[in-house]
Design a protein around this motif. Structure first.
Motif, short mmCIF file in Angstrom:
data_model
loop_
_atom_site.label_atom_id
_atom_site.label_comp_id
_atom_site.label_asym_id
_atom_site.label_seq_id
_atom_site.Cartn_x
_atom_site.Cartn_y
_atom_site.Cartn_z
N MET A 7 -29.23 -15.34 -67.70
CA MET A 7 -28.14 -14.59 -68.32
C MET A 7 -27.78 -13.41 -67.43
SD MET A 7 -28.01 -12.85 -72.10
CE MET A 7 -29.22 -11.59 -71.68
N SER A 8 -26.49 -13.22 -67.18
CA SER A 8 -26.05 -12.12 -66.35
C SER A 8 -26.24 -10.80 -67.08
CB SER A 8 -24.58 -12.29 -65.97
OG SER A 8 -23.77 -12.28 -67.12
N ILE A 9 -26.53 -9.75 -66.33
CA ILE A 9 -26.71 -8.43 -66.91
C ILE A 9 -25.74 -7.47 -66.25
CG2 ILE A 9 -29.13 -8.83 -67.51
CD1 ILE A 9 -29.89 -7.22 -65.04
N PRO A 10 -25.33 -6.40 -66.93
CA PRO A 10 -24.42 -5.43 -66.33
C PRO A 10 -25.12 -4.59 -65.27
CG PRO A 10 -25.10 -4.69 -68.50
CD PRO A 10 -25.65 -6.08 -68.33
N ARG A 11 -24.39 -4.21 -64.26
CA ARG A 11 -24.89 -3.37 -63.18
C ARG A 11 -26.21 -3.92 -62.62
NH1 ARG A 11 -22.56 1.53 -62.64
NH2 ARG A 11 -23.55 1.31 -60.60
N PRO A 12 -26.19 -5.15 -62.10
CA PRO A 12 -27.44 -5.79 -61.64
C PRO A 12 -27.95 -5.29 -60.30
CG PRO A 12 -25.58 -7.23 -61.21
CD PRO A 12 -25.03 -6.06 -61.98
N GLU A 13 -27.12 -4.59 -59.53
CA GLU A 13 -27.50 -4.14 -58.19
C GLU A 13 -28.59 -3.07 -58.26
OE1 GLU A 13 -24.42 -3.78 -59.53
OE2 GLU A 13 -24.45 -1.64 -59.98
N ASN A 16 -31.41 -3.66 -67.47
CA ASN A 16 -30.12 -3.53 -68.15
C ASN A 16 -29.85 -4.76 -69.02
OD1 ASN A 16 -29.74 -1.13 -66.83
ND2 ASN A 16 -28.27 -1.92 -65.35
N GLY A 17 -28.91 -4.59 -69.94
CA GLY A 17 -28.56 -5.69 -70.83
C GLY A 17 -28.79 -5.31 -72.28
N GLU A 18 -29.09 -6.30 -73.11
CA GLU A 18 -29.20 -6.05 -74.54
C GLU A 18 -30.56 -5.44 -74.91
OE1 GLU A 18 -27.55 -8.71 -77.92
OE2 GLU A 18 -29.70 -9.21 -77.80
N TRP A 19 -30.51 -4.33 -75.64
CA TRP A 19 -31.69 -3.68 -76.21
C TRP A 19 -31.49 -3.56 -77.72
CZ3 TRP A 19 -35.38 0.00 -73.57
CH2 TRP A 19 -35.42 -0.18 -72.18
N ASP A 20 -32.59 -3.53 -78.47
CA ASP A 20 -32.51 -3.12 -79.86
C ASP A 20 -32.19 -1.63 -79.88
OD1 ASP A 20 -33.25 -5.66 -80.61
OD2 ASP A 20 -35.38 -5.16 -80.83
N LEU A 71 -35.47 -1.71 -85.24
CA LEU A 71 -34.14 -1.14 -85.05
C LEU A 71 -33.09 -2.17 -85.43
CD1 LEU A 71 -34.69 0.78 -81.68
CD2 LEU A 71 -35.17 1.51 -84.03
N SER A 72 -32.09 -1.74 -86.18
CA SER A 72 -31.17 -2.68 -86.84
C SER A 72 -29.97 -3.08 -86.01
CB SER A 72 -30.68 -2.07 -88.16
OG SER A 72 -29.95 -0.86 -87.91
N LYS A 73 -29.73 -2.43 -84.88
CA LYS A 73 -28.53 -2.69 -84.09
C LYS A 73 -28.90 -3.17 -82.69
CE LYS A 73 -25.93 0.88 -86.58
NZ LYS A 73 -27.02 1.12 -87.55
N LYS A 74 -27.88 -3.53 -81.92
CA LYS A 74 -28.04 -3.90 -80.52
C LYS A 74 -27.11 -3.00 -79.69
CE LYS A 74 -30.61 -7.60 -81.42
NZ LYS A 74 -32.02 -7.72 -81.00
N ILE A 75 -27.49 -2.79 -78.44
CA ILE A 75 -26.63 -2.02 -77.53
C ILE A 75 -26.77 -2.62 -76.13
CG2 ILE A 75 -28.37 -0.31 -76.85
CD1 ILE A 75 -26.08 1.81 -77.01
N THR A 76 -25.72 -2.48 -75.34
CA THR A 76 -25.76 -2.95 -73.96
C THR A 76 -26.06 -1.78 -73.03
OG1 THR A 76 -24.10 -4.64 -74.47
CG2 THR A 76 -24.48 -4.15 -72.15
N VAL A 77 -27.26 -1.75 -72.50
CA VAL A 77 -27.68 -0.75 -71.52
C VAL A 77 -27.13 -1.16 -70.17
CG1 VAL A 77 -29.73 0.17 -70.33
CG2 VAL A 77 -29.74 -0.10 -72.84
N PRO A 78 -26.56 -0.24 -69.35
CA PRO A 78 -26.73 1.20 -69.40
C PRO A 78 -25.55 1.97 -70.00
CG PRO A 78 -25.89 0.62 -67.25
CD PRO A 78 -25.97 -0.66 -68.06
N PHE A 79 -24.79 1.40 -70.89
CA PHE A 79 -23.61 2.07 -71.41
C PHE A 79 -23.95 2.86 -72.67
CE2 PHE A 79 -22.22 -1.91 -69.33
CZ PHE A 79 -21.65 -1.33 -68.20
N CYS A 80 -23.42 4.08 -72.76
CA CYS A 80 -23.74 4.97 -73.87
C CYS A 80 -23.07 4.49 -75.15
CB CYS A 80 -23.33 6.40 -73.54
SG CYS A 80 -21.53 6.65 -73.48
N PRO A 81 -23.60 4.85 -76.32
CA PRO A 81 -23.05 4.35 -77.59
C PRO A 81 -21.64 4.83 -77.89
CG PRO A 81 -24.77 5.99 -77.97
CD PRO A 81 -24.82 5.65 -76.52
N GLU A 82 -21.15 5.84 -77.19
CA GLU A 82 -19.77 6.30 -77.39
C GLU A 82 -18.75 5.46 -76.64
OE1 GLU A 82 -22.40 10.07 -77.66
OE2 GLU A 82 -22.31 8.24 -76.44
N SER A 83 -19.21 4.56 -75.78
CA SER A 83 -18.29 3.84 -74.90
C SER A 83 -17.88 2.49 -75.47
CB SER A 83 -18.95 3.63 -73.53
OG SER A 83 -19.99 2.67 -73.62
N ASP A 84 -16.75 1.97 -74.97
CA ASP A 84 -16.27 0.64 -75.37
C ASP A 84 -17.22 -0.46 -74.93
OD1 ASP A 84 -13.95 1.66 -76.54
OD2 ASP A 84 -12.82 1.53 -74.66
#
Length: 362
Positions: A1-7, A22-26, A46-59
């Motif tokens: 599975m591809s992950i964001p900012r893999p470099e 990087n990628g999906e975290w609880d 933890l009840s949600k998921k987030i895509t690291v390394p992007f902050c929760p305020e971001s699209d």
């Protein structure tokens, strides 16, 4: 599975054996800032998921939440092999805003204060072969005035030159697998007059240390010494290629210490001030620099790709700028790497605008 900012996030200090996390975290919000007291890192779900390394305020993060966030929690399970645990295991963070608490398998492993500086935690003694759990709590009080927050808005909406906030992880998280004896750090001091590079640094353990420089694949000098703790050594270069505006001309540097190998780079240049003149390589330069605030439309503090990092530099060069004032934000190391490659000057500053550490102190 591809992950964001893999470099690799730090091209000036790169090892072969590393893993991008990087990628999906609880994930979950800690709006009452109480989950650390509740010791949720020991047993919490933890009840949600987030895509690291992007902050929760971001699209790009999902979930997007733009109100004030006093604290956030992250959780990720990783599997480690016996081979990976033969040496040291370091958990690296490009940046986490602001006060970070790191737990491994329910145990406190480290703590860091500062939303803009990179840091690492030695988790060797906390991990085992098989599944391991990383848990992170990040606390962030932008309105306190007691922490650097740059242009992050202290009101609900953006206004004037104050923009959407960044909470928690906003740069790459990665694991690094390092031998028991290894190179801890290095600093480079170029001397263009004498065609030398002085390297100071520190090693863990003792043994033969070798530094090998090259330029476009051609050997340009090397040195070998016995190192034990700190060291200082000089490489005499067989070729001199100056780092100049518009021309990065970077040298490659390989650092070998026992089984440890670090891939790095350096540039040969000299900077000085002569009264009101800025000198680069002993020549006066009229600076034409753009103000770069380092905000991105969908990632806020974080570029969605390595290409987007480079794009800002290339656009600035295209319209005639030689560099940038990196305004009220410590930019990530890969951005600085692209500046180095492009011969692009940077003037860095910390994100301490409107900070008042005397607030509330009698």
């Amino acid at each position: 599975m591809s992950i964001p900012r893999p470099e690799h996030p730090n091209p000036q200090w790169e090892r072969v054996h590393w893993r991008n996390l990087n990628g999906e975290w609880d994930f979950d919000f800690d709006l009452n800032k109480s989950l650390r007291e509740q010791e949720v890192y020991r047993k919490g779900v933890l009840s949600k998921k987030i895509t690291v390394p992007f902050c929760p305020e971001s699209d790009l993060a999902r979930p997007k939440f733009t109100d004030f966030i006093p604290a956030v929690c992250y959780k990720k399970s990783i599997t480690l092999s016996e081979k990976e645990l033969m040496g040291n295991v370091f958990l690296h963070f490009g940046a986490v805003d602001y006060h970070s608490f790191i737990y491994i398998n329910g145990n406190p492993a480290g703590e860091h204060i500062g939303g803009y500086s990179s840091f690492s935690v030695d988790i060797t003694s906390f991990v085992t072969v098989g599944e391991n759990v990383i848990f992170i709590i990040a606390e962030d009080e932008v309105r306190s005035g007691l922490q650097p927050s740059g242009k992050q808005s202290n009101k609900y909406h953006s206004y004037g030159c104050m923009y959407t906030r960044t909470t928690g992880i906003w740069q790459t998280v990665w694991l690094e697998f390092v031998p028991k004896t290894y190179v801890k750090s290095c600093k480079y001091y170029p001397d263009i007059t004498n065609k030398t590079l002085t390297v100071t640094g520190e090693v863990e353990g003792s043994g033969e240390l070798e530094l090998v420089s090259s330029y476009e694949g051609r050997p340009t000098g090397s040195v070998t010494l016995f190192a034990d703790g700190s060291f200082c050594v000089q490489i005499i270069l067989s070729e001199l290629h100056l780092w100049e505006i518009g021309h990065g001309r970077l040298y490659d540097l390989e650092i070998r210490f026992g089984e440890d190998v670090v891939i790095s780079y350096f540039g040969m240049r000299e900077v000085a001030i002569d009264q009101n003149k800025f000198l680069l390589n002993k020549k006066p330069v009229f600076l034409r620099m753009v103000l770069d605030q380092g905000f991105y439309p969908d990632g806020i503090y974080t570029a969605k790709s390595d290409e987007e990092l480079k794009r800002d530099i290339l656009l600035a060069k295209k319209v005639g700028f030689q560099g940038a004032r990196l305004h009220q934000k410590v930019f990530e190391k890969r951005f600085l790497y692209h500046c180095d490659k492009e011969g692009y000057l940077v003037w860095g500053e910390h994100a301490n605008w409107r900070m008042d550490y005397t607030n509330g102190i009698s």
